[in-house]
Design a protein around this motif. Sequence first.
Motif, PDB file in Angstrom:
ATOM      1  N   ARG A   1      -3.284  -2.620   5.115  1.00 25.97           N
ATOM      2  CA  ARG A   1      -4.019  -1.359   5.180  1.00 25.97           C
ATOM      3  C   ARG A   1      -3.852  -0.642   6.502  1.00 25.97           C
ATOM      4  NH1 ARG A   1      -9.869  -2.526   4.599  1.00 25.97           N
ATOM      5  NH2 ARG A   1     -10.056  -0.262   4.619  1.00 25.97           N
ATOM      6  N   THR A   2      -3.447  -1.364   7.518  1.00 25.85           N
ATOM      7  CA  THR A   2      -3.562  -0.833   8.862  1.00 25.85           C
ATOM      8  C   THR A   2      -2.457   0.152   9.250  1.00 25.85           C
ATOM      9  OG1 THR A   2      -2.527  -2.897   9.548  1.00 25.85           O
ATOM     10  CG2 THR A   2      -4.910  -2.711   9.807  1.00 25.85           C
ATOM     11  N   GLU A   3      -1.254  -0.024   8.764  1.00 24.22           N
ATOM     12  CA  GLU A   3      -0.145   0.827   9.197  1.00 24.22           C
ATOM     13  C   GLU A   3       0.436   1.603   8.027  1.00 24.22           C
ATOM     14  OE1 GLU A   3       1.416  -2.973  10.637  1.00 24.22           O
ATOM     15  OE2 GLU A   3       2.443  -1.737  12.125  1.00 24.22           O
ATOM     16  N   ALA A   4       0.966   2.760   8.311  1.00 21.46           N
ATOM     17  CA  ALA A   4       1.628   3.556   7.272  1.00 21.46           C
ATOM     18  C   ALA A   4       2.934   4.098   7.831  1.00 21.46           C
ATOM     19  CB  ALA A   4       0.724   4.703   6.822  1.00 21.46           C
ATOM     20  N   PHE A   5       4.007   3.844   7.103  1.00 21.23           N
ATOM     21  CA  PHE A   5       5.340   4.297   7.487  1.00 21.23           C
ATOM     22  C   PHE A   5       5.732   5.420   6.530  1.00 21.23           C
ATOM     23  CE2 PHE A   5       6.298   1.004  10.534  1.00 21.23           C
ATOM     24  CZ  PHE A   5       5.417  -0.007  10.167  1.00 21.23           C
ATOM     25  N   PHE A   6       6.098   6.540   7.129  1.00 21.58           N
ATOM     26  CA  PHE A   6       6.313   7.754   6.348  1.00 21.58           C
ATOM     27  C   PHE A   6       7.780   7.980   6.018  1.00 21.58           C
ATOM     28  CE2 PHE A   6       2.344  10.288   6.375  1.00 21.58           C
ATOM     29  CZ  PHE A   6       1.544   9.404   7.086  1.00 21.58           C
ATOM     30  N   GLY A   7       8.009   8.616   4.875  1.00 20.29           N
ATOM     31  CA  GLY A   7       9.327   9.107   4.526  1.00 20.29           C
ATOM     32  C   GLY A   7       9.582  10.451   5.181  1.00 20.29           C
TER      33      GLY A   7
ATOM     34  N   TYR B   1       1.010   5.677  -0.298  1.00 16.22           N
ATOM     35  CA  TYR B   1       0.214   6.863  -0.004  1.00 16.22           C
ATOM     36  C   TYR B   1       1.028   8.131  -0.257  1.00 16.22           C
ATOM     37  CZ  TYR B   1      -1.787   3.227   3.014  1.00 16.22           C
ATOM     38  OH  TYR B   1      -2.303   2.049   3.498  1.00 16.22           O
TER      39      TYR B   1
ATOM     40  N   TYR C   1       0.855  -1.181   0.000  1.00 14.27           N
ATOM     41  CA  TYR C   1       0.000   0.000   0.000  1.00 14.27           C
ATOM     42  C   TYR C   1       0.892   1.232   0.000  1.00 14.27           C
ATOM     43  CZ  TYR C   1      -3.706  -3.238   1.194  1.00 14.27           C
ATOM     44  OH  TYR C   1      -4.601  -4.272   1.166  1.00 14.27           O
TER      45      TYR C   1
END
Lengths: 112, 112
Positions: B98-104, B33, B31
């Motif tokens: 879908r549950t987690e998002a790791f950002f740059g 974003y 996923y």
Amino acid sequence: QKEVEQDPGPLSVPEGAIVSLNCTYSNSAFQYFMWYRQYSRKGPELLMYTYSSGNKEDGRFTAQVDKSSKYISLFIRDSQPSDSATYLCAMRSNNAGNMLTFGGGTRLMVKP
Amino acid sequence: EPEVTQTPSHQVTQMGQEVILRCVPISNHLYFYWYRQILGQKVEFLVSFYNNEISEKSEIFDDQFSVERPDGSNFTLKIRSTKLEDSAMYFCASGPQRTEAFFGQGTRLTVV
């Protein structure tokens, strides 16, 4: 009413204190709750992730979710100057869609 | 530890020009974003991308914006005909589910 609200702070505490950071939300469909730490001009760093209600502990960090009150908390034990940052809560629903809705962040300052 | 990498770290462009912001998500994440954060404001969702197509987009993500995953590793955000109000930090994020998002760390876009 804003969808996710956080007190912007700044919250200033002495080193070693227990810190309590909070968010309230209005959308009862939110099921997934995250806490991010963001240093100045950097990207959000995922600290904790919880699903639905309850507590989750990871080292010095504890996340709590109270869905009945639409209230989530992050506790930091034995706070350190390196914990000084902006803490963002984020949440999403279980519906189709991956969008995270963020709070505005609380700025934390831990003084030596 | 694997991380999301974004280039450039800072982009200055003239109003009306097109910019491409680049991201290399974490390997094996599915996923992807894009979020943005205007100075002093909340982190805002732009678009999510899964299985080589847009899965969700916000009202901000209008015809001025487009995303591509041109190969197995890169994920790009194109902004056409930039406006002054497009000035912001743009964050790419990825997640294994879908549950987690790791950002740059973000690309700071300045439109002059």
